[in-house]
Design an enzyme around this catalytic site. Structure first.
Site, PDB file in Angstrom:
ATOM      1  N   ASN A 151       7.390  -1.879  11.821  1.00 26.04           N
ATOM      2  CA  ASN A 151       7.334  -0.723  11.473  1.00 26.04           C
ATOM      3  C   ASN A 151       6.039  -0.130  11.972  1.00 26.04           C
ATOM      4  OD1 ASN A 151       7.024   1.697   9.975  1.00 26.04           O
ATOM      5  ND2 ASN A 151       6.363   0.555   8.104  1.00 26.04           N
ATOM      6  N   TRP A 152       6.156   0.651  12.863  1.00 22.71           N
ATOM      7  CA  TRP A 152       4.970   1.356  13.630  1.00 22.71           C
ATOM      8  C   TRP A 152       4.093   2.256  12.821  1.00 22.71           C
ATOM      9  CZ3 TRP A 152       6.824   2.322  19.319  1.00 22.71           C
ATOM     10  CH2 TRP A 152       6.987   1.210  19.971  1.00 22.71           C
ATOM     11  N   LYS A 153       4.735   2.709  11.665  1.00 20.10           N
ATOM     12  CA  LYS A 153       4.475   4.039  11.069  1.00 20.10           C
ATOM     13  C   LYS A 153       4.086   5.186  11.769  1.00 20.10           C
ATOM     14  CE  LYS A 153       2.228   0.445   8.050  1.00 20.10           C
ATOM     15  NZ  LYS A 153       2.101   0.165   6.692  1.00 20.10           N
ATOM     16  N   HIS A 199      10.380   3.011   1.724  1.00 22.40           N
ATOM     17  CA  HIS A 199       9.031   2.283   2.339  1.00 22.40           C
ATOM     18  C   HIS A 199       8.182   2.828   1.216  1.00 22.40           C
ATOM     19  CE1 HIS A 199       5.627   1.293   4.305  1.00 22.40           C
ATOM     20  NE2 HIS A 199       6.181   0.366   4.946  1.00 22.40           N
ATOM     21  N   GLU A 203       4.996   3.478   1.536  1.00 20.16           N
ATOM     22  CA  GLU A 203       4.407   4.869   1.717  1.00 20.16           C
ATOM     23  C   GLU A 203       5.242   6.066   1.521  1.00 20.16           C
ATOM     24  OE1 GLU A 203       3.214   3.497   5.854  1.00 20.16           O
ATOM     25  OE2 GLU A 203       2.028   1.834   4.772  1.00 20.16           O
ATOM     26  N   GLU A 233       8.371  -5.723  -0.276  1.00 24.94           N
ATOM     27  CA  GLU A 233       6.928  -5.417   0.088  1.00 24.94           C
ATOM     28  C   GLU A 233       6.039  -5.019  -0.960  1.00 24.94           C
ATOM     29  OE1 GLU A 233       7.033  -4.166   4.537  1.00 24.94           O
ATOM     30  OE2 GLU A 233       7.571  -2.426   3.413  1.00 24.94           O
ATOM     31  N   GLY A 288      -0.792  -3.658   4.319  1.00 17.53           N
ATOM     32  CA  GLY A 288      -2.066  -2.835   4.971  1.00 17.53           C
ATOM     33  C   GLY A 288      -3.390  -3.053   4.308  1.00 17.53           C
ATOM     34  N   SER A 307       1.072  -7.169   5.010  1.00 18.51           N
ATOM     35  CA  SER A 307       0.212  -7.944   5.909  1.00 18.51           C
ATOM     36  C   SER A 307       0.422  -9.113   6.375  1.00 18.51           C
ATOM     37  CB  SER A 307      -1.198  -8.303   4.947  1.00 18.51           C
ATOM     38  OG  SER A 307      -1.856  -7.181   4.569  1.00 18.51           O
ATOM     39  N   GLY A 314       3.985  -4.181   9.640  1.00 20.67           N
ATOM     40  CA  GLY A 314       3.475  -2.756  10.022  1.00 20.67           C
ATOM     41  C   GLY A 314       2.322  -2.783  11.111  1.00 20.67           C
ATOM     42  N   GLY A 315       0.834  -3.085  10.518  1.00 23.19           N
ATOM     43  CA  GLY A 315      -0.226  -2.962  11.456  1.00 23.19           C
ATOM     44  C   GLY A 315      -0.094  -4.137  12.437  1.00 23.19           C
TER      45      GLY A 315
HETATM   46  C1  PEP Z   1       4.837  -2.038   6.298  1.00 20.29           C
HETATM   47  O1  PEP Z   1       4.420  -1.239   6.946  1.00 20.29           O
HETATM   48  O2  PEP Z   1       6.018  -2.151   6.104  1.00 20.29           O
HETATM   49  C2  PEP Z   1       3.830  -3.182   6.313  1.00 20.29           C
HETATM   50  C3  PEP Z   1       4.299  -4.165   5.655  1.00 20.29           C
HETATM   51  O3  PEP Z   1       2.671  -2.982   6.768  1.00 20.29           O
HETATM   52  P1  PEP Z   1       1.457  -4.179   6.827  1.00 20.29           P
HETATM   53  O4  PEP Z   1       2.069  -5.423   7.788  1.00 20.29           O
HETATM   54  O5  PEP Z   1       0.439  -3.389   7.783  1.00 20.29           O
HETATM   55  O6  PEP Z   1       0.989  -4.614   5.533  1.00 20.29           O
END
Ligand code: PEP
Length: 255
Positions: free
Chosen positions: A9-11, A96, A98, A168, A174, A213, A234-235
């Protein structure tokens, strides 16, 4: 052995130029030793680029991070399920954290989005997860079960609908904090049990991904945990080399 799902997930990162360069590097380098499915959820403006870059692969495909539930109309800034599919999306993220906690998306809206996706045969990945205060109050199970049941409540013929679940925990997204493999496994087991209640043995086939994370160092340990069928990242998925290390990484044959 399960075929794990690794989702990026590039956000709101990587515009079209960066997306093209990322995909060139990733597709060139991605030669895993064992089978797996990779999904990349870029910003909507990159969808056609990611879809084109993956068109010759059966193990990598593009998804969209969000849709609107309406088919079309006066919804400035939004994308319908059919439009996303037309642009090359083969999956959509729904709910998600966010979307829920920054943009105020409700369970009722998630349910409408799952229904909208199912109507055009666009598979969806429904995200669930508790906030830190809910975890500390011992409410994790009730929160994620509520999100699961409500999110899926409007979709008819769930038994024949293509979908996945992502667990999640909000406090892990994040933040650099990760649920332990045992904690993730425990929640996935509850989600699996609930899916079996809803759709019988088909519930065993629904991939349940962990997110929060994840990085190249903790990915294999989380993936080896019982009932963890994949990872939503994500990140650590925004940079091609970092994502390649996770997606390409050795995965135990015991999965
Ligand atoms: C996500 O955006 O779904 C996520 C899990 O982010 P991160 O890996 O940065 O915690």
């Amino acid at each position: 052995m399960k075929r794990p799902v690794l989702a990026a997930n590039w956000k709101m990162n990587n515009g079209p130029t960066a997306a093209k360069s990322f995909m060139d590097t990733f597709i060139e380098g991605f030669r895993p030793k064992t089978e797996r499915t990779v999904i990349i959820f870029p910003p909507a403006v990159d969808l056609t680029i990611v879809a084109a870059a993956t068109s010759a692969r059966t193990d990598v495909f593009a998804g969209i991070q969000n849709i609107h539930w309406a088919e079309k109309g006066a919804f400035t800034g939004e994308t319908s399920a059919a439009m996303a599919k037309d642009a090359g999306a083969r999956m959509v993220l729904v709910g998600h954290s966010e979307r829920r906690h920054v943009f105020g998306e409700t369970d009722a809206q998630c349910a409408k989005k799952c229904l909208a996706a199912a109507r055009v045969q666009l598979p969806f990945m429904l995200c669930v997860g508790e906030k830190i205060e809910q975890r500390e109050a011992g409410e994790t199970e009730s929160v994620v079960m509520h999100q699961l049941r409500e999110g899926l409540s409007l979709t008819p013929n769930l038994i024949s609908t293509e979908f996945m679940i992502a667990y999640e925990p909000v406090w892990a997204i994040g933040t650099g904090l990760t649920a332990s493999a045992a904690d993730a496994s425990a929640i996935h087991t509850l989600l699996r049990r609930e899916l079996r209640q809803m759709i019988g043995t088909r519930g065993n086939e629904i991939p349940i991904l962990y997110g929060g994370s994840v990085n190249a160092s903790n990915a294999a340990g989380l993936l080896a945990a019982p009932e963890v069928d994949g990872l939503l990242v994500g990140g650590a998925s925004v940079d091609a080399a970092s994502w390649l290390a996770i997606a390409q990484g050795d995965i135990s044959d015991e999965l």
